[in-house]
Design a protein around this motif. Sequence first.
Motif, PDB file in Angstrom:
ATOM      1  N   GLN A 178       0.912  -1.215   0.094  1.00  0.00           N
ATOM      2  CA  GLN A 178      -0.050  -0.120  -0.049  1.00  0.00           C
ATOM      3  C   GLN A 178       0.962   1.165   0.088  1.00  0.00           C
ATOM      4  O   GLN A 178       0.447   2.229  -0.660  1.00  0.00           O
ATOM      5  N   LYS A 179       1.873   1.208   0.725  1.00  0.00           N
ATOM      6  CA  LYS A 179       2.687   2.326   0.973  1.00  0.00           C
ATOM      7  C   LYS A 179       3.607   2.630  -0.479  1.00  0.00           C
ATOM      8  O   LYS A 179       3.500   3.797  -0.949  1.00  0.00           O
ATOM      9  N   ALA A 180       3.959   1.665  -1.179  1.00  0.00           N
ATOM     10  CA  ALA A 180       4.681   1.792  -2.412  1.00  0.00           C
ATOM     11  C   ALA A 180       3.852   2.301  -3.513  1.00  0.00           C
ATOM     12  O   ALA A 180       4.141   3.001  -4.283  1.00  0.00           O
ATOM     13  N   ALA A 181       2.264   2.034  -3.139  1.00  0.00           N
ATOM     14  CA  ALA A 181       1.455   2.380  -4.321  1.00  0.00           C
ATOM     15  C   ALA A 181       0.942   3.880  -4.259  1.00  0.00           C
ATOM     16  O   ALA A 181       0.299   4.277  -5.083  1.00  0.00           O
ATOM     17  N   THR A 182       1.142   4.463  -3.171  1.00  0.00           N
ATOM     18  CA  THR A 182       0.911   6.005  -3.042  1.00  0.00           C
ATOM     19  C   THR A 182       1.796   6.722  -3.523  1.00  0.00           C
ATOM     20  O   THR A 182       2.755   6.808  -3.611  1.00  0.00           O
ATOM     21  N   GLU A 183       0.703   7.602  -4.581  1.00  0.00           N
ATOM     22  CA  GLU A 183       1.506   8.406  -5.376  1.00  0.00           C
ATOM     23  C   GLU A 183       1.607   9.828  -4.653  1.00  0.00           C
ATOM     24  O   GLU A 183       0.560  10.023  -3.828  1.00  0.00           O
ATOM     25  N   PRO A 184       2.484  10.636  -4.962  1.00  0.00           N
ATOM     26  CA  PRO A 184       2.579  11.883  -4.274  1.00  0.00           C
ATOM     27  C   PRO A 184       1.113  12.857  -4.806  1.00  0.00           C
ATOM     28  O   PRO A 184       0.663  12.411  -5.816  1.00  0.00           O
ATOM     29  N   SER A 185       0.804  13.613  -3.912  1.00  0.00           N
ATOM     30  CA  SER A 185      -0.531  14.158  -4.121  1.00  0.00           C
ATOM     31  C   SER A 185      -0.645  15.570  -3.628  1.00  0.00           C
ATOM     32  O   SER A 185       0.237  15.888  -2.638  1.00  0.00           O
ATOM     33  N   VAL A 186      -1.428  16.441  -3.929  1.00  0.00           N
ATOM     34  CA  VAL A 186      -1.708  17.728  -3.373  1.00  0.00           C
ATOM     35  C   VAL A 186      -3.035  17.963  -2.818  1.00  0.00           C
ATOM     36  O   VAL A 186      -4.047  17.116  -3.316  1.00  0.00           O
ATOM     37  N   PHE A 187      -3.398  18.596  -1.927  1.00  0.00           N
ATOM     38  CA  PHE A 187      -4.949  18.866  -1.425  1.00  0.00           C
ATOM     39  C   PHE A 187      -4.987  20.003  -0.921  1.00  0.00           C
ATOM     40  O   PHE A 187      -4.275  20.787  -0.374  1.00  0.00           O
ATOM     41  N   PHE A 188      -6.232  20.684  -0.749  1.00  0.00           N
ATOM     42  CA  PHE A 188      -6.699  21.682  -0.154  1.00  0.00           C
ATOM     43  C   PHE A 188      -6.999  21.258   1.458  1.00  0.00           C
ATOM     44  O   PHE A 188      -7.843  20.595   1.630  1.00  0.00           O
ATOM     45  N   LYS A 189      -5.988  22.081   2.115  1.00  0.00           N
ATOM     46  CA  LYS A 189      -6.090  21.788   3.570  1.00  0.00           C
ATOM     47  C   LYS A 189      -7.394  22.137   4.411  1.00  0.00           C
ATOM     48  O   LYS A 189      -7.699  21.637   5.118  1.00  0.00           O
ATOM     49  N   ASN A 190      -7.686  23.422   4.013  1.00  0.00           N
ATOM     50  CA  ASN A 190      -8.822  24.181   4.820  1.00  0.00           C
ATOM     51  C   ASN A 190     -10.128  24.483   3.887  1.00  0.00           C
ATOM     52  O   ASN A 190     -11.079  24.978   4.703  1.00  0.00           O
ATOM     53  N   ILE A 191     -10.236  23.927   3.021  1.00  0.00           N
ATOM     54  CA  ILE A 191     -11.490  24.106   2.051  1.00  0.00           C
ATOM     55  C   ILE A 191     -12.048  22.663   1.345  1.00  0.00           C
ATOM     56  O   ILE A 191     -11.244  21.941   0.922  1.00  0.00           O
TER      57      ILE A 191
ATOM     58  N   VAL B 296       0.512  19.371   0.317  1.00  0.00           N
ATOM     59  CA  VAL B 296       1.364  18.004  -0.482  1.00  0.00           C
ATOM     60  C   VAL B 296       2.015  16.966   0.276  1.00  0.00           C
ATOM     61  O   VAL B 296       2.427  17.102   1.481  1.00  0.00           O
ATOM     62  N   ASP B 297       1.736  15.768  -0.158  1.00  0.00           N
ATOM     63  CA  ASP B 297       2.214  14.730   0.413  1.00  0.00           C
ATOM     64  C   ASP B 297       3.013  13.981  -0.816  1.00  0.00           C
ATOM     65  O   ASP B 297       2.710  14.097  -1.838  1.00  0.00           O
ATOM     66  N   GLY B 298       4.272  13.614  -0.293  1.00  0.00           N
ATOM     67  CA  GLY B 298       5.113  12.686  -0.961  1.00  0.00           C
ATOM     68  C   GLY B 298       6.127  13.612  -1.748  1.00  0.00           C
ATOM     69  O   GLY B 298       7.048  13.085  -2.642  1.00  0.00           O
ATOM     70  N   MET B 299       6.200  15.020  -1.790  1.00  0.00           N
ATOM     71  CA  MET B 299       7.002  15.996  -2.103  1.00  0.00           C
ATOM     72  C   MET B 299       7.288  17.101  -1.565  1.00  0.00           C
ATOM     73  O   MET B 299       6.460  17.157  -0.355  1.00  0.00           O
ATOM     74  N   GLU B 300       8.300  17.842  -1.845  1.00  0.00           N
ATOM     75  CA  GLU B 300       8.839  19.160  -0.987  1.00  0.00           C
ATOM     76  C   GLU B 300       8.365  20.240  -1.645  1.00  0.00           C
ATOM     77  O   GLU B 300       8.612  20.348  -2.834  1.00  0.00           O
ATOM     78  N   VAL B 301       7.800  21.289  -0.812  1.00  0.00           N
ATOM     79  CA  VAL B 301       7.554  22.613  -1.448  1.00  0.00           C
ATOM     80  C   VAL B 301       9.222  23.390  -1.369  1.00  0.00           C
ATOM     81  O   VAL B 301       9.832  23.305  -0.596  1.00  0.00           O
ATOM     82  N   GLU B 302       9.684  24.054  -2.492  1.00  0.00           N
ATOM     83  CA  GLU B 302      10.677  24.951  -2.632  1.00  0.00           C
ATOM     84  C   GLU B 302      10.488  26.043  -3.545  1.00  0.00           C
ATOM     85  O   GLU B 302       9.671  25.777  -4.277  1.00  0.00           O
ATOM     86  N   PRO B 303      11.152  27.108  -3.291  1.00  0.00           N
ATOM     87  CA  PRO B 303      10.985  28.039  -4.404  1.00  0.00           C
ATOM     88  C   PRO B 303      11.300  27.827  -5.906  1.00  0.00           C
ATOM     89  O   PRO B 303      11.928  26.891  -5.974  1.00  0.00           O
ATOM     90  N   SER B 304      10.626  28.475  -6.901  1.00  0.00           N
ATOM     91  CA  SER B 304      10.832  27.987  -8.288  1.00  0.00           C
ATOM     92  C   SER B 304      12.293  28.485  -8.598  1.00  0.00           C
ATOM     93  O   SER B 304      12.953  29.342  -7.841  1.00  0.00           O
TER      94      SER B 304
ATOM     95  N   PHE C 272       0.543  21.181  -8.616  1.00  0.00           N
ATOM     96  CA  PHE C 272       1.931  21.058  -8.415  1.00  0.00           C
ATOM     97  C   PHE C 272       2.944  20.906  -9.460  1.00  0.00           C
ATOM     98  O   PHE C 272       2.559  20.194 -10.435  1.00  0.00           O
ATOM     99  N   ALA C 273       3.983  21.722  -9.530  1.00  0.00           N
ATOM    100  CA  ALA C 273       4.800  21.802 -10.783  1.00  0.00           C
ATOM    101  C   ALA C 273       6.334  21.924 -10.180  1.00  0.00           C
ATOM    102  O   ALA C 273       6.375  22.327  -9.233  1.00  0.00           O
ATOM    103  N   ASN C 274       7.168  21.445 -11.246  1.00  0.00           N
ATOM    104  CA  ASN C 274       8.822  21.625 -10.946  1.00  0.00           C
ATOM    105  C   ASN C 274       9.353  22.997 -11.106  1.00  0.00           C
ATOM    106  O   ASN C 274       8.389  23.856 -11.290  1.00  0.00           O
ATOM    107  N   GLY C 275      10.589  23.411 -10.601  1.00  0.00           N
ATOM    108  CA  GLY C 275      10.886  24.788 -10.461  1.00  0.00           C
ATOM    109  C   GLY C 275      10.860  25.595 -11.957  1.00  0.00           C
ATOM    110  O   GLY C 275      11.127  26.874 -12.052  1.00  0.00           O
ATOM    111  N   MET C 276      10.699  24.902 -12.924  1.00  0.00           N
ATOM    112  CA  MET C 276      10.597  25.570 -14.206  1.00  0.00           C
ATOM    113  C   MET C 276       9.066  25.527 -14.604  1.00  0.00           C
ATOM    114  O   MET C 276       8.742  25.759 -15.811  1.00  0.00           O
ATOM    115  N   HIS C 277       8.211  25.313 -13.710  1.00  0.00           N
ATOM    116  CA  HIS C 277       6.829  25.441 -14.053  1.00  0.00           C
ATOM    117  C   HIS C 277       6.308  24.479 -14.706  1.00  0.00           C
ATOM    118  O   HIS C 277       5.049  24.709 -15.271  1.00  0.00           O
TER     119      HIS C 277
END
Length: 142
Positions: A29-42, A58-66, A122-127
């Motif tokens: 189950q853990k291996a099958a979990t894909e990274p995902s994004v979600f609205f936390k408060n809405i 965001v789950d499974g990835m990290e937020v960083e500046p572009s 979600f997108a990478n540093g080059m959008h």
Amino acid sequence: MKTLNNIKLLILLFAIVISACQSSTNTNQKAATEPSVFFKNIQNGAILSSPFIVEMGVDGMEVEPSGKINTNKGHHHIIINKTCMEDGEIIPVDNQHIHYGGGQKEAQLDLEPGNYSLTLQFANGMHQSYGEMCKTINVTIR
Ligand SMILES: [Cu+2]
């Protein structure tokens, strides 16, 4: 007495087999979990008054500046009244595509009353879109 010991041994073996099965299921189950994004408060279908705060999760990835493309890292975008973008597609900069290239995890939106779809992409540093790392909800602004 010997029979009783045999039964005990059987029960023990059975327990070991069951726990082995459970732990292998969990690993899968853990291996099958894909990274995902979600609205936390809405929630989908929420009725809001403007301006309002959007908490971006965001789950499974990290937020960083572009700026640079780094594996498993990127930044949030909110897309208004348009859908998710294909994997690798560059997210435009316009009124409907808002970039949070500072690495923000929270944003304020100011929208006129009406019905909207809000898409978190979600997108990478080059959008370039991470495709299915995307979540759409519908909200009403009153
Ligand atoms: Cu961007």
